[in-house]
Design a protein around this motif. Structure first.
Motif, mmCIF file in Angstrom:
data_model
loop_
_atom_site.group_PDB
_atom_site.id
_atom_site.type_symbol
_atom_site.label_atom_id
_atom_site.label_comp_id
_atom_site.label_asym_id
_atom_site.label_seq_id
_atom_site.Cartn_x
_atom_site.Cartn_y
_atom_site.Cartn_z
ATOM 1 N N THR A 5 -7.850 8.063 8.069
ATOM 2 C CA THR A 5 -6.877 7.941 6.983
ATOM 3 C C THR A 5 -5.448 8.134 7.493
ATOM 4 O O THR A 5 -4.534 7.379 7.121
ATOM 5 C CB THR A 5 -7.176 8.974 5.885
ATOM 6 O OG1 THR A 5 -7.299 10.271 6.476
ATOM 7 C CG2 THR A 5 -8.469 8.624 5.167
ATOM 8 N N SER A 6 -5.241 9.122 8.374
ATOM 9 C CA SER A 6 -3.882 9.361 8.888
ATOM 10 C C SER A 6 -3.438 8.228 9.803
ATOM 11 O O SER A 6 -2.268 7.803 9.770
ATOM 12 C CB SER A 6 -3.828 10.700 9.626
ATOM 13 O OG SER A 6 -4.767 10.729 10.675
ATOM 14 N N TRP A 56 -4.442 5.097 9.658
ATOM 15 C CA TRP A 56 -4.209 3.938 8.806
ATOM 16 C C TRP A 56 -2.840 4.040 8.130
ATOM 17 O O TRP A 56 -2.078 3.078 8.091
ATOM 18 C CB TRP A 56 -5.339 3.858 7.785
ATOM 19 C CG TRP A 56 -5.301 2.659 6.877
ATOM 20 C CD1 TRP A 56 -4.480 1.564 6.974
ATOM 21 C CD2 TRP A 56 -6.124 2.444 5.730
ATOM 22 N NE1 TRP A 56 -4.747 0.672 5.971
ATOM 23 C CE2 TRP A 56 -5.754 1.188 5.184
ATOM 24 C CE3 TRP A 56 -7.148 3.175 5.122
ATOM 25 C CZ2 TRP A 56 -6.366 0.662 4.046
ATOM 26 C CZ3 TRP A 56 -7.763 2.655 4.005
ATOM 27 C CH2 TRP A 56 -7.374 1.413 3.471
ATOM 28 N N ALA A 57 -2.522 5.240 7.620
ATOM 29 C CA ALA A 57 -1.233 5.421 6.955
ATOM 30 C C ALA A 57 -0.082 5.241 7.935
ATOM 31 O O ALA A 57 0.961 4.651 7.596
ATOM 32 C CB ALA A 57 -1.178 6.809 6.321
ATOM 33 N N ARG A 79 0.825 1.597 8.550
ATOM 34 C CA ARG A 79 1.505 0.889 7.461
ATOM 35 C C ARG A 79 3.019 1.068 7.510
ATOM 36 O O ARG A 79 3.756 0.292 6.901
ATOM 37 C CB ARG A 79 0.989 1.379 6.109
ATOM 38 C CG ARG A 79 -0.482 1.068 5.873
ATOM 39 C CD ARG A 79 -0.878 1.352 4.430
ATOM 40 N NE ARG A 79 -0.333 0.330 3.520
ATOM 41 C CZ ARG A 79 0.655 0.529 2.674
ATOM 42 N NH1 ARG A 79 1.250 1.724 2.635
ATOM 43 N NH2 ARG A 79 1.082 -0.433 1.870
ATOM 44 N N ALA A 115 2.017 11.213 3.271
ATOM 45 C CA ALA A 115 2.077 9.979 4.057
ATOM 46 C C ALA A 115 0.949 9.032 3.694
ATOM 47 O O ALA A 115 1.077 7.810 3.854
ATOM 48 C CB ALA A 115 2.033 10.311 5.548
ATOM 49 N N THR A 116 -0.168 9.577 3.211
ATOM 50 C CA THR A 116 -1.327 8.734 2.886
ATOM 51 C C THR A 116 -1.271 8.169 1.482
ATOM 52 O O THR A 116 -2.200 7.454 1.073
ATOM 53 C CB THR A 116 -2.614 9.561 3.050
ATOM 54 O OG1 THR A 116 -2.511 10.747 2.247
ATOM 55 C CG2 THR A 116 -2.834 9.949 4.505
ATOM 56 N N ASP A 117 -0.208 8.462 0.722
ATOM 57 C CA ASP A 117 -0.133 7.926 -0.646
ATOM 58 C C ASP A 117 -0.112 6.406 -0.650
ATOM 59 O O ASP A 117 -0.603 5.765 -1.594
ATOM 60 C CB ASP A 117 1.125 8.468 -1.344
ATOM 61 C CG ASP A 117 0.969 9.929 -1.738
ATOM 62 O OD1 ASP A 117 -0.160 10.458 -1.627
ATOM 63 O OD2 ASP A 117 1.977 10.551 -2.126
ATOM 64 N N GLY A 118 0.448 5.819 0.387
ATOM 65 C CA GLY A 118 0.520 4.364 0.450
ATOM 66 C C GLY A 118 -0.819 3.687 0.566
ATOM 67 O O GLY A 118 -0.934 2.473 0.319
ATOM 68 N N LEU A 119 -1.867 4.444 0.951
ATOM 69 C CA LEU A 119 -3.189 3.830 1.081
ATOM 70 C C LEU A 119 -3.738 3.406 -0.279
ATOM 71 O O LEU A 119 -4.471 2.413 -0.384
ATOM 72 C CB LEU A 119 -4.155 4.804 1.765
ATOM 73 C CG LEU A 119 -3.753 5.251 3.183
ATOM 74 C CD1 LEU A 119 -4.829 6.148 3.765
ATOM 75 C CD2 LEU A 119 -3.508 4.055 4.080
#
Length: 933
Positions: A60-61, A63-64, A67, A168-172
């Motif tokens: 997850t980190s 991937w974020a 982006r 930072a992962t909110d964009g996922l």
């Protein structure tokens, strides 16, 4: 990398699922449980038969981060300890907790970080509703009790902070909504990741046909079980086919098949203590590396134990990749910074400043500098002067300006560095001034070049170009700044740079999953480091954990058991535990280890056996040394005290080291009060008391006045001896009882002798030749020895301090032989010890030595034992004239022998050796056993 059947099976399923839903692999995300699996998965995909386009293996980190960059808000929760502590303190102040904000900030940040994964798993638009809905229920678990107000405050602020932050992962979540991917495959590990699970649920709501879940531990268990079954079938098939052959062929074939197919047993190594376990674990790792079967995993079950093992491995030139790291505060770089801040405190002790200077002097000098800014010679000169003067607190600048020494100018510069970091100032100014002082000492350049130093500067936001910290113009004191730096370094961690080609990998137990290790060494398999149920982190109660969705003890227990079972499936497994912790406490084996040991070999389980000693014993040749002796006639001796002569009689070699070589132990600058300090204080008290009574010339002042005088003398003695009243409290508690006992003896038993005080703490000095002649001590006690002549006696002066001298009342018929003086020596030791001195007067030289300082006048001598129990008693020394004559003759003969070259031997007898400062010089511990006996 070799092909892994488990990975191949899992990735084939991924390929089939992606193909089944028509997803483009390049637009499909496979979420892995942790980052170390990313290269493994990519390499195994490339080894697939007819491997197609590579899907996006991510965490997850990771991937974020792909982006785009994320810039947190000034009050957002992040893993940055420097910023986090400041934000937490600000939130507490806003909540009206200005007084407690500083010490509660760390607890709030720790609690918020534990909630961070749960908060990040909420979609940004739903996050406020999440935390606001939980808050009343969370506070309800605390009941509103006043005794739990701090716990309530921490929980409330932590939940609000975590729930109000962006991540930072909110964009996922937006990536899923915007259709950036075609498919999502969730690969679960031993524990479920809240964010990954939330993303999977969200994706299923959007594309139920393109979301998949795979259980990685389950895949591994199935593969291990299938391998065991396949091995059994192969063994049975080989046994059946070999039955048709001849007996000899059958025997040989069966043996080969059994060896090939028999599982390698798990090895259990049992060490004496943790230090022995570290050495044994390092030997196990080295053996596995030398087999060259592949990477060796070293499981980190205890940070201190692991660091010891790592040090041993690096000493053997093995390359180690450490994926766990350790606290930033324990690095050498952090100690350089913290030593500087502690040394700059206005009331800093000399030890603290010397520690900083010595650490600074270990830093290599930059190439352009002519000399080190902290020269070793200057530091040594300063330390020598401080120890000689006994200065426990670092002197002021004015005091250093009065010091007449070549290092005076340099140490004044040091004091200016210290004073530059003492005034209050804003945080950003503190960081700038700290960097300036580190530049002056040469430490900053070293920190920039050291990996741990770079991590320290980064954690403090003190490196060039660092993001500015949240701050206001509040002026911090040095104490505030030091506390903040300490908290930041305690919260930070340091991972050393990875080598290009590692042989050993240090990692947590849970991250062994699905990685290509040829062997694993698992130390610390005891009940403390590997319990049956790990303790959940944080201060949350079980009810709160269940309410918030934090991992429960049962879940942690299940995950740890699964990780343990997986570790035991690796090709080569070595387990280690200790019988004790090295401090006298026994260590019981871990319940997981006991279970595996008792069930080993049953039901298809892997066998386990005790390991053999891997370390090679070295036979060392015994080389005892003989007790040394030395001829010291070339070393002149000008004076002799009672204690020095007592040393000569007890151990001539100790006398040689202390009196002739002038060797001394380095005195402590800030030592704890000892019994000797109490004795010196008592001597000073009694001297001041009697001198005051003598000066006032009052015949009978009364008991009340004497008590007042003694109490005043006690306070004056504290100041004159430089003793701290707080540290002296344990000894002052016995003072009333001791004082009353002494006055009772003084006004009773001693007053009956009609002896009158004459002097106290009186230094006297006499020539040995003069005393020898006055006492006519030329004739030896042994008639076979030749008589001594005064001219043959070395020119040595006898010197001593008389505790107290009383004048005796002479009888009317005195013919000059009656004693005129009474010499008293105070003792604050146990009465039994003083009594023992008198029982053996020929071995106790102190009183006889003092009598020589008044010879040939007849004197009486005695010890006065001033007991802490309230009893003061006189212990007179009989036949003092005869003992004094024998003592002077013995001194003359002994000193004449030294001058003529008689060897001074190390005797090594009695309790005197136990705490002798010369023990290392005479090599007492390495003497031959017969000599020691």
């Amino acid at each position: 990398m070799s092909v892994s059947p488990v990975w191949q099976h899992l990735l084939q399923q991924v390929a089939q699922q992606l193909a089944g839903c028509g997803a483009d692999p390049s637009r499909s995300v496979v979420l892995l449980p942790y980052a170390q699996l990313l290269p493994v998965a990519r390499q195994q995909w490339a080894l697939l038969p007819q491997a197609g386009m590579l899907p996006r293996f991510e965490t997850t980190s990771n991937w974020a981060a792909r982006r785009g960059p994320f810039v947190p808000g000034p009050h957002d929760l992040t893993v940055d300890p420097a910023q986090g502590l400041l934000v937490a303190e600000g939130l507490l102040r806003s909540a009206g907790q200005r007084r407690d904000a500083a010490w509660l900030a760390g607890r709030v940040r720790e609690a918020a970080l534990q909630l961070m994964p749960l908060a990040a798993a909420q979609a940004p638009e739903l996050r406020p509703q999440w935390w606001q809905g939980l808050l009343p229920e969370l506070l309800g678990t605390l009941g509103g009790a006043e005794a739990l107000r701090y716990e309530t405050l921490v929980a409330q602020v932590a939940l609000a902070w975590a729930g109000s932050s962006d991540y930072a992962t909110d964009g996922l979540f937006a990536a899923l909504e915007q259709g950036e991917i075609d498919a999502l495959v969730l690969v679960r590990g031993f524990q479920r990741d809240a964010l990954a699970e939330a993303l999977h649920v969200r994706w299923l709501a959007l594309r139920p046909d393109a979301g998949f879940v795979m259980d990685l531990p389950g895949q591994w268990r199935e593969a291990a079980g299938a391998a065991v079954d396949a091995g059994r079938r192969t063994a049975l098939s080989d046994a059946a086919s070999s039955s048709a052959d001849g007996a000899s062929d059958r025997s040989a074939s069966g043996t080969d098949a059994g060896v090939a197919l028999a599982p390698v047993p798990i090895l259990l190594q049992v060490a004496r203590d943790l230090e022995d376990q570290a050495a044994l674990a390092a030997a196990c790792v080295q053996q596995e590396v030398e087999r060259e079967q592949g990477l060796v995993a070293l499981v980190d079950s205890d940070r201190a134990l692991t660091r010891r093992i790592r040090a041993l491995l690096e000493a053997q030139k093995l390359t180690v990749r450490d994926e766990t790291g350790w606290k930033l505060s324990t690095t050498r770089a952090a100690s350089q910074v913290m030593a500087l801040l502690r040394a700059c405190a206005p009331q800093a002790g000399s030890d603290a400043v010397l520690e900083w200077l010595k650490l600074a002097q270990t830093v290599p000098v930059v190439a352009q500098a002519d000399e080190h800014p902290v020269p070793a010679a200057r530091v040594q000169a300063v330390e020598a002067w401080l120890r000689k003067q006994g200065v426990a607190r670092w002197p002021s600048l004015a005091a250093w300006k009065r010091w007449d020494d070549a290092a005076a100018g340099w140490v004044q510069t040091v004091e200016e560095w210290r004073q530059a970091l003492q005034a209050p100032r804003p945080l950003q100014q503190w960081l700038a001034d700290l960097a300036l002082t580190l530049t002056h000492t040469g430490q900053l350049a070293w920190l920039h070049g050291d990996p741990a130093g770079q991590a320290v500067l980064k954690a403090l936001h003190a490196q060039p170009g660092a993001a500015e910290l949240l701050h206001d113009e509040t002026r911090w004191t040095l104490e505030d700044f030091t506390r903040w730096v300490q908290d930041v370094l305690e919260a930070g961690s340091f991972k050393p740079p990875y080598p290009l080609q590692e042989q050993v990998v240090i990692l947590p137990l849970s991250q062994l999953l699905a990685r290509p290790f040829a062997a694993v060494v698992l130390p610390g398999c005891d009940e403390q480091r590997l319990p049956a149920a790990p303790e959940p982190p944080g201060d949350w109660t079980a009810a709160q954990r269940e309410l918030l969705g934090l991992p429960l003890r049962a879940g942690l227990q299940q995950a740890q058991r699964a990780a343990w079972e997986h570790a035991l499936q690796l090709p080569s497994v070595t387990l280690l535990n200790s019988l004790s912790d090295g401090g006298g406490e026994a260590l019981l084996p871990s319940p997981l280890l006991l279970e595996s040991w008792h069930l080993a070999g049953e039901g298809g389980r892997r066998p386990m056996q005790a390991g053999t000693e891997l370390r090679v014993l070295r036979a060392l040749e015994k080389r005892p040394v003989a007790p040394p002796q030395v001829v010291s006639r070339a070393l002149t001796l000008s004076e002799l005290s009672a204690s020095a002569y007592d040393t000569l009689r007890a151990c001539p070699y100790q006398f040689f080291g202390q009196q002739q070589l002038k060797l001394r132990e380095v005195p402590e600058l800030d030592r704890a009060l000892e019994k000797r300090d109490f004795g010196n204080w008592l001597h000073e008290v009694l001297a001041l008391f009697h001198k005051r009574w003598q000066q006032l010339d009052v015949a009978d002042p009364g008991l009340e006045q004497l008590v007042q005088w003694m109490d005043q003398a006690a306070q004056d003695a504290l100041r004159s001896e430089g003793l701290d009243e707080v540290d002296f409290v344990p000894y002052q508690s016995v003072w009333p009882r001791l004082r009353d006992g002494y006055l009772h003896w003084l006004l009773g038993e001693h007053a009956a002798t009609q002896a009158r005080f004459d002097a106290a703490e009186q230094w006297r000095e006499r020539s040995l030749r003069e005393v020898f002649a006055a006492l006519q001590a030329d004739m030896p006690a042994d008639p076979e020895q030749p008589a001594l002549q005064a001219a043959d006696i070395p020119d040595v002066r006898l010197r001593g301090c008389l505790d107290r001298v009383d004048r005796l009342l002479l009888p009317p018929d005195d013919d000059g032989t009656a004693p005129q003086w009474l010499l008293l020596d105070y003792k604050s030791e146990a009465a039994a010890k003083t009594s023992e001195r008198i029982k053996r007067p020929d071995e106790d030289t102190q009183l006889a030595f003092y009598a020589t300082l008044l010879a040939p006048e007849p004197v009486q001598v005695a010890y006065v034992n001033v007991g802490e129990s309230g009893e003061t008693k006189l212990y007179p020394h009989q036949e003092v004239h005869q003992l004094t004559t024998q003592l002077v003759h013995g001194m003359a003969r002994d000193l004449q022998g030294i001058a003529r070259g008689t060897p001074l031997q190390a005797l090594g007898r009695g309790g005197r050796c136990d705490y002798c400062a010369m023990r290392g010089l005479c090599r007492r511990d390495f003497w031959d056993e017969e000599e020691q006996a």
